[in-house]
Design a protein around this motif. Structure first.
Motif, mmCIF file in Angstrom:
data_model
loop_
_atom_site.group_PDB
_atom_site.id
_atom_site.type_symbol
_atom_site.label_atom_id
_atom_site.label_comp_id
_atom_site.label_asym_id
_atom_site.label_seq_id
_atom_site.Cartn_x
_atom_site.Cartn_y
_atom_site.Cartn_z
ATOM 1 N N ALA A 79 0.834 -1.198 0.000
ATOM 2 C CA ALA A 79 0.000 0.000 0.000
ATOM 3 C C ALA A 79 0.873 1.253 0.000
ATOM 4 N N LYS A 80 0.503 2.226 -0.819
ATOM 5 C CA LYS A 80 1.289 3.465 -0.877
ATOM 6 C C LYS A 80 0.920 4.332 0.314
ATOM 7 N N SER A 81 1.795 4.316 1.316
ATOM 8 C CA SER A 81 1.502 4.992 2.577
ATOM 9 C C SER A 81 2.807 5.355 3.262
ATOM 10 N N ASP A 82 2.743 6.365 4.121
ATOM 11 C CA ASP A 82 3.923 6.711 4.918
ATOM 12 C C ASP A 82 3.850 6.071 6.297
ATOM 13 N N VAL A 83 2.942 5.103 6.438
ATOM 14 C CA VAL A 83 2.754 4.409 7.704
ATOM 15 C C VAL A 83 3.182 2.947 7.541
ATOM 16 N N LEU A 84 3.959 2.443 8.498
ATOM 17 C CA LEU A 84 4.356 1.038 8.487
ATOM 18 C C LEU A 84 3.122 0.142 8.596
#
Length: 331
Positions: A282-287
């Motif tokens: 998933a394109k996210s800045d969250v692990l």
């Protein structure tokens, strides 16, 4: 736990046939001896690979540092790598791609400090012992970044992960980053009152990730085999959840430890389930997104001269197999 430095020398290869396998599509899968690969060991023991049309042979490496090259050269069809190894391989122009997250460190790695330090922000100005370019380095980088700090705010003491307990207990540093069993050694020192965990990989799930990797060539020539590897892994995960005692016995035999030791070690890792296998893509800045962990890993590797430039995260993986399996789980 999973680490860049599981061994120092390549002592040899051991090839283990998949039990009960038929003359299906032959696949060589490179692994190291590691608790996080429990679903794979269960898939071997229970014949799940054969169920999905594969004749899998596990090729056990003593040094996972040579494994990206083994995948790229075609010595093995697939391998379990750490995500940072994939970032390094892709930065060289190699066609190595992640198709599945196999396990996360979930508490086995930790940043520890003396009881006088109560937060990550408070380590500013302190000496911190850790192994550079290891999972410890990446976990520390993640923690510093999330707290508005950088390596320039601390004084690094470079050491092997096994050397961290001696440095902390001996008083040469107040902060250290390491993994089990060193974490427990530090916490138990001085009657258990000198040190505590500031942050562990349980709070940073996905920062340290083992992955199943193949080349673009294997994807093009053996797509059904890649699909079968992933489905076999998922069968292994399901078995571990349904039959934990039997799974611990299988894993214990694979690692040459007791079932009780296997169960204890399993507490420090997490194997993504069917519902979770798409999370890393998933394109996210969250692990646990690779876009979050890859940014930290790439920055550290470039800063320390291991890569010339950070590769696009999209180039490090192929999510199509996981998407297809989640859309059609029974196929």
């Amino acid at each position: 736990m999973n680490t860049l430095y599981r061994a120092l020398l390549l002592l040899g290869l051991t090839i283990l046939p998949c039990l009960g396998a038929k003359a299906n599509t032959p696949i060589t899968l490179g692994v190291v001896t590691w608790i996080g690969y429990g679903p794979i060991y269960c898939a071997v023991a229970n014949g799940y690979f054969a169920k999905h049309g594969l004749d899998v042979k596990l090729v056990t490496f003593s040094d996972n540092a040579v494994m990206p090259g083994a995948v790229q050269s075609g010595e093995v069809d697939a391998a379990t790598l750490t995500f940072d190894q994939v970032v390094g391989a892709v930065s060289k122009g190699w066609g190595v791609k992640v198709v599945l997250a196999v396990d996360y460190s979930a508490g086995g790695d930790a940043i520890l400090a003396s009881t006088a330090i109560n937060s990550i922000k408070e380590i500013k100005g302190h000496k911190v012992a850790f192994a550079p370019l290891s999972p410890s380095d990446f976990l520390l980088g993640y923690a510093l970044d999330k707290n508005g700090l950088s390596l320039s705010d601390i004084t690094p003491i470079n050491t092997a992960a096994e050397g961290v307990p001696g440095i902390l207990v001996g008083g040469s540093a107040d902060v250290g980053v390491t993994y089990e069993p060193s974490v427990s050694v530090i916490l138990k020192s001085g009657g258990g009152n000198r040190f505590h965990v500031l942050l562990s990989s349980k709070e940073a799930k996905g920062m340290i990730t083992d992955v199943l990797s193949v080349t673009a060539t294997t994807i093009a020539k053996k797509p059904k085999a890649v699909d079968g590897l992933i489905r076999s892994y998922l069968d292994g995960v399901a078995f571990m959840k349904a039959e934990p005692a039997k799974a611990a016995a299988i894993i214990g035999r694979a690692l040459d430890i007791s079932p009780e030791e296997a169960q204890a070690q399993l507490q420090g890792i997490e194997n993504p389930t069917f519902a979770q296998i798409g999370d890393v893509f998933a394109k996210s800045d969250v692990l646990p997104s690779f876009f979050a962990s890859g940014k930290i890993i790439g920055t550290i590797m470039k800063k320390e001269g291991q890569i010339d430039s950070e590769p696009p995260i999209e180039a490090t993986f192929d999510a199509s197999f996981v998407k297809e399996i989640q859309a059609h789980p029974g196929d």
